[in-house]
Write a protein that holds these residues in place. Structure first.
Motif, PDB file in Angstrom:
ATOM      1  N   GLU A 323       0.836  -1.202   0.000  1.00 59.30           N
ATOM      2  CA  GLU A 323       0.000   0.000   0.000  1.00 59.30           C
ATOM      3  C   GLU A 323       0.874   1.257   0.000  1.00 59.30           C
ATOM      4  OE1 GLU A 323      -3.682   0.131   0.513  1.00 59.30           O
ATOM      5  OE2 GLU A 323      -3.391  -1.885  -0.319  1.00 59.30           O
ATOM      6  N   ARG A 324       1.994   1.177   0.701  1.00 56.18           N
ATOM      7  CA  ARG A 324       2.889   2.327   0.807  1.00 56.18           C
ATOM      8  C   ARG A 324       4.292   1.826   1.126  1.00 56.18           C
ATOM      9  NH1 ARG A 324       4.698   6.168   4.797  1.00 56.18           N
ATOM     10  NH2 ARG A 324       3.938   4.794   6.456  1.00 56.18           N
ATOM     11  N   GLY A 325       5.289   2.605   0.794  1.00 59.07           N
ATOM     12  CA  GLY A 325       6.657   2.247   1.123  1.00 59.07           C
ATOM     13  C   GLY A 325       7.442   1.763  -0.078  1.00 59.07           C
ATOM     14  N   SER A 326       8.681   1.409   0.160  1.00 62.36           N
ATOM     15  CA  SER A 326       9.553   0.994  -0.935  1.00 62.36           C
ATOM     16  C   SER A 326      10.481  -0.114  -0.479  1.00 62.36           C
ATOM     17  CB  SER A 326      10.378   2.186  -1.436  1.00 62.36           C
ATOM     18  OG  SER A 326      11.224   2.663  -0.403  1.00 62.36           O
ATOM     19  N   VAL A 327      11.005  -0.852  -1.466  1.00 59.19           N
ATOM     20  CA  VAL A 327      12.010  -1.869  -1.213  1.00 59.19           C
ATOM     21  C   VAL A 327      13.216  -1.570  -2.087  1.00 59.19           C
ATOM     22  CG1 VAL A 327      10.401  -3.670  -0.520  1.00 59.19           C
ATOM     23  CG2 VAL A 327      10.983  -3.427  -2.922  1.00 59.19           C
ATOM     24  N   ALA A 328      14.403  -1.847  -1.552  1.00 59.43           N
ATOM     25  CA  ALA A 328      15.639  -1.580  -2.281  1.00 59.43           C
ATOM     26  C   ALA A 328      16.540  -2.792  -2.232  1.00 59.43           C
ATOM     27  CB  ALA A 328      16.355  -0.364  -1.685  1.00 59.43           C
ATOM     28  N   LEU A 329      17.387  -2.932  -3.261  1.00 63.02           N
ATOM     29  CA  LEU A 329      18.192  -4.136  -3.427  1.00 63.02           C
ATOM     30  C   LEU A 329      19.597  -3.771  -3.889  1.00 63.02           C
ATOM     31  CD1 LEU A 329      17.905  -7.313  -3.494  1.00 63.02           C
ATOM     32  CD2 LEU A 329      17.444  -7.062  -5.934  1.00 63.02           C
ATOM     33  N   ASP A 330      20.580  -4.452  -3.326  1.00 58.71           N
ATOM     34  CA  ASP A 330      21.964  -4.309  -3.768  1.00 58.71           C
ATOM     35  C   ASP A 330      22.215  -5.308  -4.893  1.00 58.71           C
ATOM     36  OD1 ASP A 330      24.672  -4.121  -4.128  1.00 58.71           O
ATOM     37  OD2 ASP A 330      25.217  -4.999  -2.199  1.00 58.71           O
ATOM     38  N   LEU A 331      22.473  -4.790  -6.078  1.00 61.02           N
ATOM     39  CA  LEU A 331      22.683  -5.655  -7.237  1.00 61.02           C
ATOM     40  C   LEU A 331      24.165  -5.931  -7.493  1.00 61.02           C
ATOM     41  CD1 LEU A 331      20.026  -4.187  -9.683  1.00 61.02           C
ATOM     42  CD2 LEU A 331      19.870  -6.247  -8.294  1.00 61.02           C
ATOM     43  N   GLY A 332      25.019  -5.534  -6.541  1.00 62.94           N
ATOM     44  CA  GLY A 332      26.422  -5.841  -6.670  1.00 62.94           C
ATOM     45  C   GLY A 332      27.250  -4.760  -7.314  1.00 62.94           C
ATOM     46  N   ASP A 333      26.666  -3.596  -7.566  1.00 60.50           N
ATOM     47  CA  ASP A 333      27.414  -2.510  -8.200  1.00 60.50           C
ATOM     48  C   ASP A 333      27.732  -1.385  -7.213  1.00 60.50           C
ATOM     49  OD1 ASP A 333      24.904  -1.553  -7.820  1.00 60.50           O
ATOM     50  OD2 ASP A 333      24.467  -1.121  -9.917  1.00 60.50           O
ATOM     51  N   GLY A 334      27.606  -1.687  -5.914  1.00 61.87           N
ATOM     52  CA  GLY A 334      28.014  -0.717  -4.911  1.00 61.87           C
ATOM     53  C   GLY A 334      26.936   0.180  -4.377  1.00 61.87           C
ATOM     54  N   GLY A 335      25.700   0.003  -4.817  1.00 65.02           N
ATOM     55  CA  GLY A 335      24.627   0.862  -4.324  1.00 65.02           C
ATOM     56  C   GLY A 335      23.325   0.110  -4.193  1.00 65.02           C
ATOM     57  N   MET A 336      22.365   0.712  -3.492  1.00 65.57           N
ATOM     58  CA  MET A 336      21.039   0.123  -3.323  1.00 65.57           C
ATOM     59  C   MET A 336      20.105   0.691  -4.390  1.00 65.57           C
ATOM     60  SD  MET A 336      21.243  -1.989  -0.704  1.00 65.57           S
ATOM     61  CE  MET A 336      19.609  -2.219   0.014  1.00 65.57           C
ATOM     62  N   HIS A 337      19.413  -0.199  -5.109  1.00 62.90           N
ATOM     63  CA  HIS A 337      18.481   0.201  -6.154  1.00 62.90           C
ATOM     64  C   HIS A 337      17.049   0.076  -5.634  1.00 62.90           C
ATOM     65  CE1 HIS A 337      21.410   0.040  -9.601  1.00 62.90           C
ATOM     66  NE2 HIS A 337      22.070  -0.640  -8.669  1.00 62.90           N
ATOM     67  N   VAL A 338      16.285   1.150  -5.700  1.00 62.38           N
ATOM     68  CA  VAL A 338      14.879   1.101  -5.324  1.00 62.38           C
ATOM     69  C   VAL A 338      14.115   0.361  -6.416  1.00 62.38           C
ATOM     70  CG1 VAL A 338      12.797   2.435  -4.830  1.00 62.38           C
ATOM     71  CG2 VAL A 338      15.020   3.238  -4.001  1.00 62.38           C
ATOM     72  N   LEU A 339      13.387  -0.688  -6.025  1.00 63.65           N
ATOM     73  CA  LEU A 339      12.672  -1.519  -6.987  1.00 63.65           C
ATOM     74  C   LEU A 339      11.283  -0.961  -7.264  1.00 63.65           C
ATOM     75  CD1 LEU A 339      13.511  -5.090  -5.628  1.00 63.65           C
ATOM     76  CD2 LEU A 339      14.780  -3.724  -7.297  1.00 63.65           C
ATOM     77  N   ALA A 340      10.828  -1.150  -8.498  1.00 60.23           N
ATOM     78  CA  ALA A 340       9.453  -0.788  -8.836  1.00 60.23           C
ATOM     79  C   ALA A 340       8.501  -1.617  -7.984  1.00 60.23           C
ATOM     80  CB  ALA A 340       9.194  -1.026 -10.320  1.00 60.23           C
ATOM     81  N   PRO A 341       7.357  -1.058  -7.560  1.00 63.42           N
ATOM     82  CA  PRO A 341       6.423  -1.810  -6.707  1.00 63.42           C
ATOM     83  C   PRO A 341       5.942  -3.114  -7.344  1.00 63.42           C
ATOM     84  CG  PRO A 341       5.874   0.520  -6.707  1.00 63.42           C
ATOM     85  CD  PRO A 341       6.913   0.330  -7.774  1.00 63.42           C
ATOM     86  N   SER A 342       5.694  -3.107  -8.664  1.00 62.35           N
ATOM     87  CA  SER A 342       5.185  -4.290  -9.356  1.00 62.35           C
ATOM     88  C   SER A 342       6.305  -5.002 -10.093  1.00 62.35           C
ATOM     89  CB  SER A 342       4.099  -3.907 -10.357  1.00 62.35           C
ATOM     90  OG  SER A 342       3.722  -5.029 -11.140  1.00 62.35           O
ATOM     91  N   PHE A 343       6.294  -6.338 -10.046  1.00 56.81           N
ATOM     92  CA  PHE A 343       7.318  -7.114 -10.746  1.00 56.81           C
ATOM     93  C   PHE A 343       7.274  -6.865 -12.250  1.00 56.81           C
ATOM     94  CE2 PHE A 343       3.649  -9.887 -11.169  1.00 56.81           C
ATOM     95  CZ  PHE A 343       3.819 -10.482 -12.411  1.00 56.81           C
ATOM     96  N   LYS A 344       6.117  -6.446 -12.780  1.00 59.94           N
ATOM     97  CA  LYS A 344       5.996  -6.202 -14.216  1.00 59.94           C
ATOM     98  C   LYS A 344       6.908  -5.070 -14.675  1.00 59.94           C
ATOM     99  CE  LYS A 344       1.182  -7.759 -14.275  1.00 59.94           C
ATOM    100  NZ  LYS A 344      -0.234  -7.358 -14.521  1.00 59.94           N
ATOM    101  N   ASP A 345       7.248  -4.178 -13.734  1.00 63.04           N
ATOM    102  CA  ASP A 345       8.076  -3.017 -14.079  1.00 63.04           C
ATOM    103  C   ASP A 345       9.526  -3.191 -13.640  1.00 63.04           C
ATOM    104  OD1 ASP A 345       5.814  -1.620 -15.103  1.00 63.04           O
ATOM    105  OD2 ASP A 345       5.222  -1.123 -13.042  1.00 63.04           O
ATOM    106  N   ARG A 346       9.894  -4.381 -13.169  1.00 60.48           N
ATOM    107  CA  ARG A 346      11.268  -4.631 -12.745  1.00 60.48           C
ATOM    108  C   ARG A 346      12.071  -5.248 -13.877  1.00 60.48           C
ATOM    109  NH1 ARG A 346      10.433  -7.040  -6.540  1.00 60.48           N
ATOM    110  NH2 ARG A 346       9.185  -5.268  -5.779  1.00 60.48           N
TER     111      ARG A 346
END
Length: 493
Positions: A323-346
């Motif tokens: 409903e609200r908020g965000s998730v972020a992921l370290d993809l190994g390039d030295g920073g955290m990437h904020v992920l799109a809420p829906s998997f369709k946009d990832r």
């Protein structure tokens, strides 16, 4: 043999074998007294279900009855045919399956389901439903299984199983997938009804705690043989065989000295902030939650059934955005990437980085493809330019990671045990080279020793591969065995 004693069930010298001659039940003899509750425990493949089905007068396809007899309430079960067998199943024994959906015909109303074995009017039907804790549910008799909650379906299945007032009630993993409180309610309901009516209970279970709640005595089976029949307290405190001791140790999930989890924290690999998650029925699972997972660490989402654990997982994976908020992921390039809420946009990289291992691998493994094909396809999604040799080598590496022999890659899911299938599901997830592995009740349907093996595998992957785990479970012992941190669901920030 005639039933001249106080026994309601008498099994003598029973042997059931495959068409190739391998015995699944081997010269087995058991006696169960009238009114007694007995639990049958053992690992997958120990013969529990084959024995229980034989009590119903059924020998599964591909098996043959070699020797021995089964008498239940004086009936020579394995000699019954046609109408005599149908009458026996309607009046003497009843079966309550692990999944209520398998025992409740989906197009029939609750009224029709309860009247299948014994015709009854609405007043009697409502009285029966009240006994299993379903008093006052509006329009219940006219509802079909799909319009009931999981708990309601299970209670209707219990009512259906006891409607004919059988002498023996056979329970097949009656609390599998339930949290502790709900399981206790189911046990109390069934035991109360059986005590009132004098029914005997035969409970098949891989959970030794559940065995103790249902039954006064426990029979331990291994490879179709009876190893011991003792009280539950004696089994837990003084098991008489090495095999029984292994079951007890696995049930307790106790760590040995030197097996402690590494308390050092790596860098964060995943984080959620200001997270609001609401279940489809409007229940708050998290409110303003903030949590993170480090490389090589485990985070458990622990709570009862229906608390919203799986909904939080769907928000993490993007299947059902928060409903609200965000998730972020370290993809190994030295920073955290904020992920799109829906998997369709990832992106494909973001999707591969978070992989799910479901509770039932049968829902995710393709039954038409062998293990090698399924793993090879997953590897090629990550490495499309690899040669056949490189893919083959990676498949072998994946099988070794989850402690499976290389030759298993030629088998199909239907020929795998539950533990083997779950390991293949983990290997396929690992083929995507994820940063985070999400395990949604991935061991709840497994016997204790197989469960412990899978959890040990996950702990090793966490330690050796730096994998971050999210473990969804209603079993506190599983959460503590695999994870350094815990979130109780529902969570109010």
């Amino acid at each position: 043999m005639t039933n001249g004693s106080d026994a309601i069930v008498e099994i003598a010298g029973l042997s059931i074998a495959t068409l190739g001659g391998k015995r699944v039940i081997d010269d087995l003899s058991i006696e169960i007294l009238a009114g007694e509750n007995r639990a049958l425990v053992g690992e997958s493949g120990s013969g529990k279900t084959t024995l229980a089905l034989a009590l119903m007068g059924r020998i599964r396809s591909g098996l043959v009855h070699e020797t021995g007899t089964i008498f239940v309430d004086g009936a020579d079960v394995l000699s019954l045919k046609g109408s005599s067998l149908r009458r026996y199943r309607a009046e003497t024994v009843s079966w309550l399956s692990q999944d209520p959906a398998l025992s409740l015909t989906p197009h029939m109303t609750v009224r029709a389901l309860l009247s299948e074995s014994v015709p009854m009017d609405d007043e009697d039907a409502l009285g029966l439903l009240g006994r299993v804790g379903l008093s006052g549910v509006k329009g219940l008799l006219d509802r079909k299984p799909r319009s009931l909650s999981g708990g309601q379906r299970r209670r209707v299945a219990i009512a259906k199983a006891i409607a004919s007032k059988p002498r023996v009630l056979i329970l097949d993993e009656p609390t599998a997938g339930l949290d502790g409180a709900t399981a206790d309610e189911v046990v109390a309901t069934i035991k109360g009804i059986c005590a009132e009516s004098g029914m005997s209970v035969v409970a098949i279970t891989h959970d030794l705690d559940v065995a103790g709640k249902f039954a006064e005595s426990v029979t331990v089976l291994k490879e179709g043989c009876v190893l011991e029949t003792v009280s539950h307290s004696e089994l837990m405190n003084n098991p008489g065989t090495d095999y029984a001791r292994k079951l007890v140790d696995a049930q307790r999930l106790e760590r040995r000295p030197g097996d402690e989890m590494d308390s050092s924290a790596g860098a964060p690999v995943f984080s959620a902030s200001s997270f609001d998650v609401v279940t489809p029925d409007g229940k708050v699972a998290t409110r303003n939650a903030a949590f993170s997972i480090n490389h090589g660490r485990g985070l458990s989402l622990f709570g009862p059934s229906g608390s919203g654990k799986s909904t939080i997982v769907r928000a993490i994976t993007g299947e059902r955005p928060a409903e609200r908020g965000s998730v972020a992921l370290d993809l190994g390039d030295g920073g955290m990437h904020v992920l799109a809420p829906s998997f369709k946009d990832r992106s494909q990289t973001e999707l591969a980085a978070v992989q799910m291992v479901p509770q039932d691998p049968a829902t995710s493994l393709n039954p038409a493809l062998c293990v090698d094909t399924q793993l090879s396809r997953a590897v090629r999604r990550v490495h499309p330019r690899w040669s056949r040799k490189e893919v083959k080598e990676r498949v072998s590496e994946l099988l070794a990671l989850v402690r499976l022999p290389d030759e298993i890659k030629h088998q199909y899911p239907r020929s795998l045990s539950g533990g083997q299938a779950q390991r293949v599901a983990i290997a396929r997830a690992l083929a995507h080279e994820p940063k985070v592995l999400v395990c949604d009740e991935s061991t709840s349907a497994l016997d204790p020793t197989t469960q412990k093996d899978i959890l040990d595998t996950l702990n090793q992957l966490k330690r050796d591969e730096g994998l971050a785990l999210v473990v969804v479970t209603h079993a506190e012992r599983v959460a503590r065995y695999t994870c350094e941190e815990e979130i109780a669901v529902p969570f109010e920030g």
